[in-house]
Design a protein around this motif. Structure first.
Motif, mmCIF file in Angstrom:
data_model
loop_
_atom_site.group_PDB
_atom_site.id
_atom_site.type_symbol
_atom_site.label_atom_id
_atom_site.label_comp_id
_atom_site.label_asym_id
_atom_site.label_seq_id
_atom_site.Cartn_x
_atom_site.Cartn_y
_atom_site.Cartn_z
ATOM 1 N N TRP A 64 0.979 -1.290 -0.057
ATOM 2 C CA TRP A 64 0.121 -0.008 0.128
ATOM 3 C C TRP A 64 1.051 1.157 0.023
ATOM 4 C CZ3 TRP A 64 -5.063 -0.519 -0.885
ATOM 5 C CH2 TRP A 64 -5.862 -1.544 -0.245
ATOM 6 N N PHE A 65 0.641 2.191 -1.076
ATOM 7 C CA PHE A 65 1.480 3.376 -1.035
ATOM 8 C C PHE A 65 0.306 4.534 -0.397
ATOM 9 C CE2 PHE A 65 3.751 0.759 -4.019
ATOM 10 C CZ PHE A 65 4.998 1.129 -3.767
ATOM 11 N N HIS A 66 0.664 4.957 0.735
ATOM 12 C CA HIS A 66 -0.386 5.802 1.394
ATOM 13 C C HIS A 66 -0.612 7.092 0.483
ATOM 14 C CE1 HIS A 66 -0.892 3.759 5.201
ATOM 15 N NE2 HIS A 66 0.243 3.340 4.751
ATOM 16 N N HIS A 67 0.208 7.446 -0.193
ATOM 17 C CA HIS A 67 -0.002 8.753 -1.128
ATOM 18 C C HIS A 67 0.577 8.334 -2.530
ATOM 19 C CE1 HIS A 67 -1.189 11.023 2.363
ATOM 20 N NE2 HIS A 67 0.049 10.395 2.943
ATOM 21 N N GLY A 68 -0.049 7.077 -2.870
ATOM 22 C CA GLY A 68 0.611 6.585 -4.392
ATOM 23 C C GLY A 68 -0.072 7.488 -5.607
ATOM 24 N N VAL A 69 -1.194 8.255 -5.210
ATOM 25 C CA VAL A 69 -1.480 9.150 -6.396
ATOM 26 C C VAL A 69 -0.384 9.718 -6.941
ATOM 27 C CG1 VAL A 69 -2.535 10.758 -4.799
ATOM 28 C CG2 VAL A 69 -3.796 10.291 -6.875
ATOM 29 N N PHE A 70 0.349 10.066 -6.121
ATOM 30 C CA PHE A 70 1.470 11.073 -6.473
ATOM 31 C C PHE A 70 2.878 10.497 -7.295
ATOM 32 C CE2 PHE A 70 -0.339 13.379 -2.746
ATOM 33 C CZ PHE A 70 -0.789 14.504 -3.689
ATOM 34 N N THR A 86 -11.084 5.656 -2.145
ATOM 35 C CA THR A 86 -9.839 5.976 -1.863
ATOM 36 C C THR A 86 -9.116 7.105 -2.765
ATOM 37 O OG1 THR A 86 -9.333 3.729 -1.093
ATOM 38 C CG2 THR A 86 -7.385 4.843 -1.644
ATOM 39 N N LYS A 87 -8.869 8.129 -2.122
ATOM 40 C CA LYS A 87 -8.253 9.427 -2.828
ATOM 41 C C LYS A 87 -6.882 9.086 -3.125
ATOM 42 C CE LYS A 87 -11.728 13.012 -1.837
ATOM 43 N NZ LYS A 87 -12.643 12.053 -1.517
#
Length: 199
Positions: A64-70, A86-87
């Motif tokens: 899991w990448f907690h701020h993977g959106v970046f 999930t954002k």
């Protein structure tokens, strides 16, 4: 599931993916991230901030990448596990140890670490309570443009204090007397409780 207190215990409990989880752990431990356990899962942090975690399920295991959106996701390895909910979090999923591309995992972990260092994270949105303007105040705001402009210029917190002050009165006469008292205060741009706050 019972509470997990160590990464070793987590790996042991998920014996169907023991070797795969150890491989992921070894890759992540070669970075500067600090290992801990949160939500009974291995979690890896930078200066106390969550960067990524590893998890095992019945038929797959993942990072899991907690701020993977970046993340740039150059290899198209990430997906959103819960599209509408999930954002920021993104998941890299595997079904066997052979699916692990060690170089890619390391590159993504390093990029996620750097993003955290740069402060790239989804901030939780604070939901502000709606302000219910009582009818008595609404009527006066409609007829008095100066009061209307001054009220709109107040912070939402100050607006709410004034609205609550009038709404809390039981009798109509009390509401009108409170309204009369607060009108000059609103025009001055002060809050209902400002004199107490400055003490």
């Amino acid at each position: 599931m019972k509470k997990i207190y160590s990464v070793e215990e987590y790996i042991e409990v998920n014996s169907h993916f023991t070797e795969a989880l150890k491989t992921l752990r070894d890759i992540i431990m070669s970075t500067e991230l600090e290992e801990t356990v949160k939500w009974s899962m291995p979690t890896y942090c930078l200066n106390g901030k969550n960067v990524l975690g590893i998890g095992a399920f019945k038929n797959h295991f993942c990072i899991w990448f907690h701020h993977g959106v970046f993340l740039k996701d150059e290899h198209s390895l990430l997906h959103n596990a819960q599209e509408d909910k999930t954002k920021g979090m993104r998941q890299m999923r595997f079904e066997s140890k052979n699916d692990i591309n060690k170089a890619a995992v390391l590159a993504y972990a390093k990029e996620a670490t750097e993003n955290q260092r740069l402060g790239r994270e989804i901030k939780p949105v604070r939901k502000t309570k709606a302000i219910n303007i009582p009818s008595e105040l609404k009527d006066v705001l409609k007829s008095n443009s100066e009061l209307h402009t001054s009220f709109k210029a107040l912070t939402p917190g100050k607006q709410r204090e004034y609205c609550d002050h009038i709404s809390e009165a039981k009798r109509e006469a009390t509401k009108l007397s409170r309204l009369e008292k607060i009108t000059p205060m609103i025009i001055k741009g002060v809050g209902l409780h400002d004199k107490y706050k400055s003490c």
